[in-house]
Design a protein around this motif. Structure first.
Motif, PDB file in Angstrom:
ATOM      1  N   ALA A 226       0.833  -1.207   0.000  1.00 43.95           N
ATOM      2  CA  ALA A 226       0.000   0.000   0.000  1.00 43.95           C
ATOM      3  C   ALA A 226       0.869   1.259   0.000  1.00 43.95           C
ATOM      4  O   ALA A 226       0.719   2.150   0.828  1.00 43.95           O
ATOM      5  N   ILE A 227       1.777   1.323  -0.957  1.00 40.85           N
ATOM      6  CA  ILE A 227       2.747   2.419  -1.022  1.00 40.85           C
ATOM      7  C   ILE A 227       2.075   3.646  -1.648  1.00 40.85           C
ATOM      8  O   ILE A 227       1.494   3.553  -2.732  1.00 40.85           O
ATOM      9  N   PRO A 228       2.135   4.804  -1.004  1.00 47.92           N
ATOM     10  CA  PRO A 228       1.536   6.016  -1.586  1.00 47.92           C
ATOM     11  C   PRO A 228       2.376   6.540  -2.741  1.00 47.92           C
ATOM     12  O   PRO A 228       3.600   6.348  -2.780  1.00 47.92           O
ATOM     13  N   LYS A 229       1.730   7.224  -3.675  1.00 47.13           N
ATOM     14  CA  LYS A 229       2.435   7.669  -4.876  1.00 47.13           C
ATOM     15  C   LYS A 229       3.574   8.621  -4.548  1.00 47.13           C
ATOM     16  O   LYS A 229       4.631   8.574  -5.189  1.00 47.13           O
ATOM     17  N   GLY A 230       3.397   9.456  -3.538  1.00 45.58           N
ATOM     18  CA  GLY A 230       4.440  10.417  -3.203  1.00 45.58           C
ATOM     19  C   GLY A 230       5.724   9.775  -2.729  1.00 45.58           C
ATOM     20  O   GLY A 230       6.777  10.421  -2.737  1.00 45.58           O
TER      21      GLY A 230
ATOM     22  N   ILE B 232       1.442   5.163 -20.235  1.00 43.50           N
ATOM     23  CA  ILE B 232       0.113   5.490 -19.711  1.00 43.50           C
ATOM     24  C   ILE B 232       0.158   5.504 -18.192  1.00 43.50           C
ATOM     25  O   ILE B 232      -0.312   6.449 -17.544  1.00 43.50           O
ATOM     26  N   PHE B 233       0.727   4.461 -17.606  1.00 43.37           N
ATOM     27  CA  PHE B 233       0.932   4.376 -16.160  1.00 43.37           C
ATOM     28  C   PHE B 233       2.437   4.404 -15.929  1.00 43.37           C
ATOM     29  O   PHE B 233       3.154   3.498 -16.357  1.00 43.37           O
ATOM     30  N   ASP B 234       2.933   5.462 -15.274  1.00 43.07           N
ATOM     31  CA  ASP B 234       4.370   5.579 -15.074  1.00 43.07           C
ATOM     32  C   ASP B 234       4.821   4.677 -13.926  1.00 43.07           C
ATOM     33  O   ASP B 234       4.008   3.954 -13.318  1.00 43.07           O
ATOM     34  N   VAL B 235       6.099   4.700 -13.633  1.00 41.95           N
ATOM     35  CA  VAL B 235       6.648   3.776 -12.636  1.00 41.95           C
ATOM     36  C   VAL B 235       5.974   3.966 -11.284  1.00 41.95           C
ATOM     37  O   VAL B 235       5.608   2.989 -10.610  1.00 41.95           O
ATOM     38  N   ALA B 236       5.769   5.201 -10.862  1.00 42.78           N
ATOM     39  CA  ALA B 236       5.106   5.444  -9.570  1.00 42.78           C
ATOM     40  C   ALA B 236       3.682   4.909  -9.577  1.00 42.78           C
ATOM     41  O   ALA B 236       3.236   4.282  -8.603  1.00 42.78           O
ATOM     42  N   ASP B 237       2.952   5.135 -10.674  1.00 40.66           N
ATOM     43  CA  ASP B 237       1.587   4.611 -10.780  1.00 40.66           C
ATOM     44  C   ASP B 237       1.576   3.090 -10.625  1.00 40.66           C
ATOM     45  O   ASP B 237       0.702   2.521  -9.951  1.00 40.66           O
ATOM     46  N   LEU B 238       2.520   2.427 -11.271  1.00 36.25           N
ATOM     47  CA  LEU B 238       2.562   0.969 -11.240  1.00 36.25           C
ATOM     48  C   LEU B 238       2.869   0.454  -9.838  1.00 36.25           C
ATOM     49  O   LEU B 238       2.273  -0.536  -9.378  1.00 36.25           O
ATOM     50  N   ILE B 239       3.779   1.109  -9.148  1.00 37.58           N
ATOM     51  CA  ILE B 239       4.103   0.690  -7.781  1.00 37.58           C
ATOM     52  C   ILE B 239       2.884   0.846  -6.880  1.00 37.58           C
ATOM     53  O   ILE B 239       2.584  -0.031  -6.048  1.00 37.58           O
ATOM     54  N   VAL B 240       2.161   1.934  -7.036  1.00 33.50           N
ATOM     55  CA  VAL B 240       0.942   2.142  -6.243  1.00 33.50           C
ATOM     56  C   VAL B 240      -0.059   1.021  -6.526  1.00 33.50           C
ATOM     57  O   VAL B 240      -0.610   0.402  -5.604  1.00 33.50           O
ATOM     58  N   ALA B 241      -0.306   0.745  -7.810  1.00 36.13           N
ATOM     59  CA  ALA B 241      -1.310  -0.253  -8.176  1.00 36.13           C
ATOM     60  C   ALA B 241      -0.914  -1.657  -7.723  1.00 36.13           C
ATOM     61  O   ALA B 241      -1.745  -2.416  -7.196  1.00 36.13           O
ATOM     62  N   LEU B 242       0.340  -2.027  -7.926  1.00 35.76           N
ATOM     63  CA  LEU B 242       0.786  -3.368  -7.564  1.00 35.76           C
ATOM     64  C   LEU B 242       0.846  -3.557  -6.053  1.00 35.76           C
ATOM     65  O   LEU B 242       0.428  -4.601  -5.528  1.00 35.76           O
ATOM     66  N   SER B 243       1.342  -2.550  -5.346  1.00 36.86           N
ATOM     67  CA  SER B 243       1.482  -2.692  -3.896  1.00 36.86           C
ATOM     68  C   SER B 243       0.138  -2.617  -3.181  1.00 36.86           C
ATOM     69  O   SER B 243       0.043  -2.982  -2.009  1.00 36.86           O
TER      70      SER B 243
END
Length: 288
Positions: free
Chosen positions: A142-146, A222-233
Motif C-alpha cells: 500500500a505504497i503512496p504515490k508520493g 500510460i501508467f508511469d513507474v510510480a503509478d505501477l508501484i501504487v497499483a501493484l502494492s
C-alpha cells in the motif's frame, strides 16, 4: 552504480561494473549476501559502493569474456505490464486501459545479455518487445504515490519476448510469455540516482539485424513507474529484487504490416538512453 551478475564455475556472482571492468563482490565484500536481491534487502548498497572503491586489483575483472546473467537471476516476482504506451495501444486499435494490465513471467523465461533467445518448436510468431524495467530496492505494501519512487533501486532493459500465436490462443497471456529463454533482462541495473526520477524522458529503441523497428520514449507511458508501484502494492507486498517490466512502445512485430517476427539467425538489440544496450541472438529450440 551499475549492478551486474555474471557466471563463474556455473554459479551467479554479483558485481559492480566500472567502465571496462567489473568488481567481483564475492571477493571484495564476501560478508554480504551473494545476490543483488539479498544485498538490496539488507540495505547494503552504500557498503557495496565503499567496498568497491577500495577493491583490490585482483577483484577487478575485464568485461570482455564475462558470461552475463540477468542482473537478478531469480527475482522474487517478475511483474509485466501490457499495453502501457499510448501510441502502442493506438497502433493496435485498442482502447487506452483504465487500469494496468498485469501478467507474470518466471525466471526460467529470461536470459542475460548476449545469451540466445530461443524460438520454441511451438511458435513461428516470436515477437520482440523493448521495455524499461524497474527494480524494487525497498519492499512495501500500500505504497503512496508520493513515496513510490523511494522504493526503486534502479532500472534495466527488458525484452518481453512473446510467442504471439500461443499468447492469443486464450484471453490469458501467461503461456505465450513464459517459454524457457524467450525473454531477456540486463545487462545491468543502473541505480535510480543516475537517471531522472521515474526514468522519465528516456528514448528506447529496438533493432533487428541493425534495422530500427521500435522507437519510443518513456514519457509515452500510460501508467508511469510510480503509478505501477501504487497499483501493484495495493494488491501484494513488493519485495527487494522484484522486477516490474513497464510495457513496450509501438513497432512490435504483431502490429506491423506485413508482420515481422524474430527467427533463428536474427540479432535483437534494445537501447535505452542512459542505461545501455541489451543484445541477444535468436536460435531455434534444440532439435528443430
Amino acid at each position: 552504480m551499475r549492478l551486474v551478475t555474471f557466471a563463474r564455475d556455473g554459479r551467479p556472482v554479483p558485481g559492480l561494473r566500472d567502465g571496462d571492468s567489473v568488481v567481483d563482490l564475492s571477493r571484495t565484500a564476501p560478508g554480504l549476501p551473494g545476490d543483488w536481491a539479498g544485498i538490496l534487502a539488507a540495505g547494503a548498497l552504500p557498503e557495496v559502493r565503499a567496498r568497491a572503491a577500495d577493491a583490490d586489483p585482483e577483484a577487478r575483472l575485464p568485461v570482455a569474456g564475462l558470461t552475463w546473467l540477468p542482473p537478478i537471476p531469480r527475482p522474487p516476482k517478475i511483474l509485466c505490464i501490457g499495453l502501457n504506451y499510448r501510441s502502442h495501444a493506438e497502433e493496435l486499435g485498442m482502447a487506452i486501459p483504465e487500469h494496468p494490465i498485469v501478467f507474470a513471467r518466471w525466471p526460467a523465461s529470461l536470459v542475460g545479455h548476449e545469451s540466445p533467445l530461443v524460438r520454441p518448436h511451438a511458435s513461428v510468431q516470436f515477437d520482440y518487445e523493448a521495455e524499461l524495467a524497474a527494480v524494487i530496492g525497498t519492499g512495501g505494501r500500500a505504497i503512496p504515490k508520493g513515496r513510490a519512487l523511494d522504493h526503486v533501486a534502479g532500472y534495466a532493459i527488458f525484452n518481453d519476448g512473446s510467442l504471439r500465436d500461443v499468447q492469443f490462443q486464450t484471453s490469458q497471456w501467461t503461456l505465450g510469455k513464459n517459454y524457457d529463454a524467450s525473454g531477456a533482462f540486463g545487462p545491468e541495473i543502473v541505480t535510480a540516482d543516475e537517471l531522472a526520477p521515474g526514468a522519465t524522458g528516456l528514448s528506447l529503441r529496438c533493432r533487428i539485424n541493425g534495422e530500427t523497428v521500435q522507437d519510443g520514449n518513456t514519457d509515452d507511458l500510460i501508467f508511469d513507474v510510480a503509478d505501477l508501484i501504487v497499483a501493484l502494492s495495493a494488491v501484494m507486498t513488493l519485495e527487494p529484487g522484484d522486477v516490474i517490466a513497464t510495457g513496450t512502445p509501438p513497432g512490435v512485430g504483431v502490429g506491423r504490416r506485413p508482420q515481422l517476427f524474430m527467427k533463428p539467425g536474427d540479432l535483437c538489440e534494445i537501447d535505452i538512453e542512459g542505461i545501455g544496450t541489451l543484445r541477444n541472438p535468436v536460435v531455434a529450440e534444440a532439435g528443430s
